[in-house]
Design a protein around this motif. Sequence first.
Motif, PDB file in Angstrom:
ATOM      1  N   GLU A  68      -3.779   7.235  16.212  1.00  0.00           N
ATOM      2  CA  GLU A  68      -2.369   7.116  16.574  1.00  0.00           C
ATOM      3  C   GLU A  68      -1.517   7.906  15.589  1.00  0.00           C
ATOM      4  OE1 GLU A  68       0.988   3.773  17.718  1.00  0.00           O
ATOM      5  OE2 GLU A  68      -0.970   3.102  17.024  1.00  0.00           O
ATOM      6  N   VAL A  69      -0.650   8.751  16.120  1.00  0.00           N
ATOM      7  CA  VAL A  69       0.265   9.542  15.303  1.00  0.00           C
ATOM      8  C   VAL A  69       1.655   8.921  15.427  1.00  0.00           C
ATOM      9  CG1 VAL A  69       1.292  11.820  14.905  1.00  0.00           C
ATOM     10  CG2 VAL A  69      -1.069  11.640  15.756  1.00  0.00           C
ATOM     11  N   TRP A  70       2.230   8.550  14.278  1.00  0.00           N
ATOM     12  CA  TRP A  70       3.596   8.039  14.224  1.00  0.00           C
ATOM     13  C   TRP A  70       4.511   9.173  13.778  1.00  0.00           C
ATOM     14  CZ3 TRP A  70       5.513   2.757  14.115  1.00  0.00           C
ATOM     15  CH2 TRP A  70       4.541   1.784  14.378  1.00  0.00           C
ATOM     16  N   VAL A  71       5.655   9.328  14.457  1.00  0.00           N
ATOM     17  CA  VAL A  71       6.652  10.341  14.085  1.00  0.00           C
ATOM     18  C   VAL A  71       8.024   9.661  14.049  1.00  0.00           C
ATOM     19  CG1 VAL A  71       7.736  12.538  14.677  1.00  0.00           C
ATOM     20  CG2 VAL A  71       5.306  12.173  15.178  1.00  0.00           C
ATOM     21  N   HIS A  72       8.678   9.728  12.895  1.00  0.00           N
ATOM     22  CA  HIS A  72      10.024   9.170  12.751  1.00  0.00           C
ATOM     23  C   HIS A  72      11.003  10.059  13.499  1.00  0.00           C
ATOM     24  CE1 HIS A  72      13.922   8.551  10.730  1.00  0.00           C
ATOM     25  NE2 HIS A  72      13.499   7.306  10.583  1.00  0.00           N
ATOM     26  N   LEU A  73      11.847   9.445  14.334  1.00  0.00           N
ATOM     27  CA  LEU A  73      12.819  10.210  15.107  1.00  0.00           C
ATOM     28  C   LEU A  73      14.258   9.990  14.659  1.00  0.00           C
ATOM     29  CD1 LEU A  73      11.395   9.692  18.716  1.00  0.00           C
ATOM     30  CD2 LEU A  73      11.088  11.679  17.216  1.00  0.00           C
ATOM     31  N   GLU A  74      14.606   8.741  14.375  1.00  0.00           N
ATOM     32  CA  GLU A  74      16.006   8.433  14.088  1.00  0.00           C
ATOM     33  C   GLU A  74      16.083   7.085  13.375  1.00  0.00           C
ATOM     34  OE1 GLU A  74      20.043   7.504  16.684  1.00  0.00           O
ATOM     35  OE2 GLU A  74      18.544   8.843  17.555  1.00  0.00           O
ATOM     36  N   GLY A  75      17.163   6.901  12.631  1.00  0.00           N
ATOM     37  CA  GLY A  75      17.403   5.622  11.970  1.00  0.00           C
ATOM     38  C   GLY A  75      16.852   5.603  10.555  1.00  0.00           C
ATOM     39  N   VAL A  76      16.734   4.397  10.018  1.00  0.00           N
ATOM     40  CA  VAL A  76      16.279   4.236   8.639  1.00  0.00           C
ATOM     41  C   VAL A  76      14.790   4.547   8.529  1.00  0.00           C
ATOM     42  CG1 VAL A  76      18.057   2.508   8.129  1.00  0.00           C
ATOM     43  CG2 VAL A  76      15.793   1.749   8.906  1.00  0.00           C
ATOM     44  N   PRO A  77      14.309   4.863   7.318  1.00  0.00           N
ATOM     45  CA  PRO A  77      12.876   5.082   7.143  1.00  0.00           C
ATOM     46  C   PRO A  77      12.072   3.842   7.550  1.00  0.00           C
ATOM     47  CG  PRO A  77      14.069   5.900   5.255  1.00  0.00           C
ATOM     48  CD  PRO A  77      15.057   5.129   6.093  1.00  0.00           C
ATOM     49  N   LEU A  78      10.823   4.073   7.843  1.00  0.00           N
ATOM     50  CA  LEU A  78       9.900   3.034   8.293  1.00  0.00           C
ATOM     51  C   LEU A  78       8.811   2.849   7.258  1.00  0.00           C
ATOM     52  CD1 LEU A  78       9.070   1.338  10.922  1.00  0.00           C
ATOM     53  CD2 LEU A  78       7.457   3.204  11.303  1.00  0.00           C
ATOM     54  N   ALA A  79       8.544   1.610   6.867  1.00  0.00           N
ATOM     55  CA  ALA A  79       7.400   1.302   6.010  1.00  0.00           C
ATOM     56  C   ALA A  79       6.213   1.045   6.927  1.00  0.00           C
ATOM     57  CB  ALA A  79       7.696   0.078   5.156  1.00  0.00           C
ATOM     58  N   LEU A  80       5.155   1.827   6.780  1.00  0.00           N
ATOM     59  CA  LEU A  80       3.956   1.712   7.607  1.00  0.00           C
ATOM     60  C   LEU A  80       2.773   1.412   6.700  1.00  0.00           C
ATOM     61  CD1 LEU A  80       2.434   2.088  10.346  1.00  0.00           C
ATOM     62  CD2 LEU A  80       2.336   4.538   9.815  1.00  0.00           C
ATOM     63  N   TRP A  81       2.107   0.276   6.944  1.00  0.00           N
ATOM     64  CA  TRP A  81       0.926  -0.110   6.174  1.00  0.00           C
ATOM     65  C   TRP A  81      -0.299   0.073   7.041  1.00  0.00           C
ATOM     66  CZ3 TRP A  81       5.453  -2.850   5.652  1.00  0.00           C
ATOM     67  CH2 TRP A  81       5.943  -2.993   4.342  1.00  0.00           C
ATOM     68  N   THR A  82      -1.392   0.522   6.425  1.00  0.00           N
ATOM     69  CA  THR A  82      -2.671   0.635   7.110  1.00  0.00           C
ATOM     70  C   THR A  82      -3.751   0.064   6.208  1.00  0.00           C
ATOM     71  OG1 THR A  82      -3.071   2.861   6.239  1.00  0.00           O
ATOM     72  CG2 THR A  82      -2.002   2.699   8.405  1.00  0.00           C
ATOM     73  N   CYS A  83      -4.814  -0.415   6.851  1.00  0.00           N
ATOM     74  CA  CYS A  83      -5.943  -0.982   6.113  1.00  0.00           C
ATOM     75  C   CYS A  83      -7.195  -0.809   6.952  1.00  0.00           C
ATOM     76  CB  CYS A  83      -5.683  -2.464   5.835  1.00  0.00           C
ATOM     77  SG  CYS A  83      -6.824  -3.171   4.636  1.00  0.00           S
ATOM     78  N   ASP A  84      -8.324  -0.618   6.287  1.00  0.00           N
ATOM     79  CA  ASP A  84      -9.580  -0.441   7.009  1.00  0.00           C
ATOM     80  C   ASP A  84      -9.878  -1.683   7.857  1.00  0.00           C
ATOM     81  OD1 ASP A  84     -11.910  -2.129   5.464  1.00  0.00           O
ATOM     82  OD2 ASP A  84     -10.349  -1.433   4.088  1.00  0.00           O
ATOM     83  N   ALA A  85     -10.709  -1.499   8.869  1.00  0.00           N
ATOM     84  CA  ALA A  85     -10.993  -2.551   9.849  1.00  0.00           C
ATOM     85  C   ALA A  85     -11.526  -3.832   9.213  1.00  0.00           C
ATOM     86  CB  ALA A  85     -11.965  -2.041  10.905  1.00  0.00           C
ATOM     87  N   GLY A  86     -12.279  -3.721   8.116  1.00  0.00           N
ATOM     88  CA  GLY A  86     -12.852  -4.896   7.465  1.00  0.00           C
ATOM     89  C   GLY A  86     -12.001  -5.453   6.338  1.00  0.00           C
ATOM     90  N   LEU A  87     -10.824  -4.891   6.112  1.00  0.00           N
ATOM     91  CA  LEU A  87      -9.926  -5.291   5.019  1.00  0.00           C
ATOM     92  C   LEU A  87     -10.644  -5.270   3.665  1.00  0.00           C
ATOM     93  CD1 LEU A  87      -7.945  -8.255   6.655  1.00  0.00           C
ATOM     94  CD2 LEU A  87      -7.240  -5.888   6.430  1.00  0.00           C
ATOM     95  N   ARG A  88     -11.490  -4.263   3.462  1.00  0.00           N
ATOM     96  CA  ARG A  88     -12.237  -4.146   2.198  1.00  0.00           C
ATOM     97  C   ARG A  88     -11.407  -3.502   1.099  1.00  0.00           C
ATOM     98  NH1 ARG A  88     -15.624  -2.949   6.356  1.00  0.00           N
ATOM     99  NH2 ARG A  88     -15.166  -0.738   6.155  1.00  0.00           N
ATOM    100  N   THR A  89     -10.353  -2.792   1.493  1.00  0.00           N
ATOM    101  CA  THR A  89      -9.492  -2.153   0.500  1.00  0.00           C
ATOM    102  C   THR A  89      -8.056  -2.610   0.715  1.00  0.00           C
ATOM    103  OG1 THR A  89      -9.164  -0.240   1.948  1.00  0.00           O
ATOM    104  CG2 THR A  89     -10.958  -0.093   0.343  1.00  0.00           C
ATOM    105  N   ALA A  90      -7.259  -2.509  -0.308  1.00  0.00           N
ATOM    106  CA  ALA A  90      -5.857  -2.915  -0.220  1.00  0.00           C
ATOM    107  C   ALA A  90      -5.130  -2.062   0.811  1.00  0.00           C
ATOM    108  CB  ALA A  90      -5.181  -2.772  -1.577  1.00  0.00           C
ATOM    109  N   PRO A  91      -4.207  -2.656   1.549  1.00  0.00           N
ATOM    110  CA  PRO A  91      -3.424  -1.869   2.502  1.00  0.00           C
ATOM    111  C   PRO A  91      -2.680  -0.731   1.807  1.00  0.00           C
ATOM    112  CG  PRO A  91      -3.129  -4.212   2.922  1.00  0.00           C
ATOM    113  CD  PRO A  91      -3.884  -4.089   1.625  1.00  0.00           C
TER     114      PRO A  91
END
Length: 169
Positions: A68-91
């Motif tokens: 999935e590609v996220w692209v900011h278009l308008e408004g305030v910045p967006l905080a986007l967190w990601t984490c591996d499927a098994g939550l083995r590493t910090a987001p």
Amino acid sequence: MNSTRAHQLIDTLQLKPHPEGGWYSEVFRSTASVSPADGRSLRSALTSIYFLLEAQQHSRWHRVLSDEVWVHLEGVPLALWTCDAGLRTAPAHVRLGPVDVHGTRPQHVVPAGQWQAARPIVSHTAGDFTLAACMVGPGFDFSDFSLMPGASDEAAAMRHHWPDLAVLM
């Protein structure tokens, strides 16, 4: 940029509530089909949506089985967190918005299967919503989408290791 603008966008773009939170509208679904290598049935090659979060909204922890590609278009910045499927590493945290010297960028790719959550970075002077475009390839299908269940092992790990991010469930 204020709630009047957010409501104007919701009306103009014909956005409707999304199960993960916020508002969305599909704007493109490729007529070409692809066969995902992981055995899923045929999918559109690419899909695209508008996705809007108001100040008090967030995109709940979820995952999609395609990139999935996220692209900011308008408004305030967006905080986007990601984490591996098994939550083995910090987001990991990225900030989507206009390019700046602090690392804010307008685009970020979430690899297939990773957990992701997002919320607008609201300030009293800058506005109260974020409008993004999200493109998914192979194309989005709700059968490839899952929210993090509150009673799951993943949710328990999130609450234990990263309680400040557990509020995004």
